[in-house]
Design an enzyme around this catalytic site. Structure first.
Site, short mmCIF file in Angstrom:
data_model
loop_
_atom_site.label_atom_id
_atom_site.label_comp_id
_atom_site.label_asym_id
_atom_site.label_seq_id
_atom_site.Cartn_x
_atom_site.Cartn_y
_atom_site.Cartn_z
CD GLU A 1 -2.25 1.38 0.48
OE1 GLU A 1 -2.96 1.39 -0.77
OE2 GLU A 1 -4.11 1.68 0.46
CG ASP A 2 -0.32 4.72 -2.07
OD1 ASP A 2 -1.35 4.42 -0.83
OD2 ASP A 2 -0.84 5.70 -1.99
CG ASP B 1 -4.99 8.48 5.32
OD1 ASP B 1 -4.63 8.99 7.73
OD2 ASP B 1 -5.60 9.32 5.10
CG PHE C 1 -3.63 15.59 0.91
CD1 PHE C 1 -4.53 14.80 0.92
CD2 PHE C 1 -2.80 15.67 -1.04
CE1 PHE C 1 -4.94 13.91 -0.08
CE2 PHE C 1 -3.73 14.79 -1.49
CZ PHE C 1 -4.65 13.97 -1.35
NE ARG D 1 -2.63 7.66 -9.63
CZ ARG D 1 -3.28 7.28 -8.16
NH1 ARG D 1 -2.35 7.09 -7.74
NH2 ARG D 1 -4.82 7.63 -8.47
#
Length: 184
Positions: free
Chosen positions: A102-103, A106, A155, A168
């Protein structure tokens, strides 16, 4: 907004060089943990695609890839809280070593959803690799086994992570200012 404007207004949190060094360390850790075995790297699209590619090259074990796609963000900066599976696995995972890639970890909602889904298929092992961990926003009690960097509640974009499908392709991870100019 041009790339030049982004470089001026979106400060670098982690450079491409820092990211590559950390991914190499994670690859060595996975090699040690799974010595003599094979793994399946399952990337969460779209954000984890770049991380998965680099992580796969940093791992010397036999590995294959698969991908899942989920939605919880839409086009904004906040999770909707509802996780939907958009693309399921292409291969069975029973009795395989799975590393869910996963990036960003959160709220934990996405990874908790996927972990529950995958555990029903009885993998030999199931671990999580997250490039970024943002523990201050956690709603589900879930931790990654392999973490690139722990970050504050900001963010971020770049290295696969986006804002409304943009940014991206940035080689660095950058902070997106809350007052960022209108993006065209």
């Amino acid at each position: 907004m041009s790339q030049k404007d982004i470089h001026k207004t979106f400060p670098v949190l982690y450079s491409g060089e820092q990211i590559q060094a950390r991914v190499a360390e994670l690859g060595r850790q996975i090699d040690a943990d799974y010595y003599g075995q094979s793994v399946v790297l399952v990337g969460v699209l779209k954000g984890a695609a770049i991380f998965l590619s680099d992580l796969a090259r940093a791992v010397s074990l036999t590995c294959t890839f698969d991908f899942v796609a989920v939605s919880s963000y839409g086009k904004g900066q906040r999770s909707s809280g509802a996780v939907k599976l958009i693309k399921d696995l292409d291969q069975p995972i029973e009795d395989k070593n799975i590393i869910l890639v996963e990036d960003i970890l959160d709220t934990g909602l996405t990874l908790a959803f996927l972990r529950s889904l995958f555990e029903r298929h009885k993998p030999r092992s199931l671990r999580v690799a997250a490039l970024l961990d943002k523990p201050s926003r956690r709603l589900e009690q879930i931790n990654a086994d392999y973490v690139g960097f722990s970050i504050p509640n900001h963010f971020v974009v770049g290295y696969g992570m986006d804002y409304a499908e943009r940014f991206r392709n940035l080689p660095d991870i950058r902070l997106m200012p809350p007052d960022a100019p209108e993006l065209h």
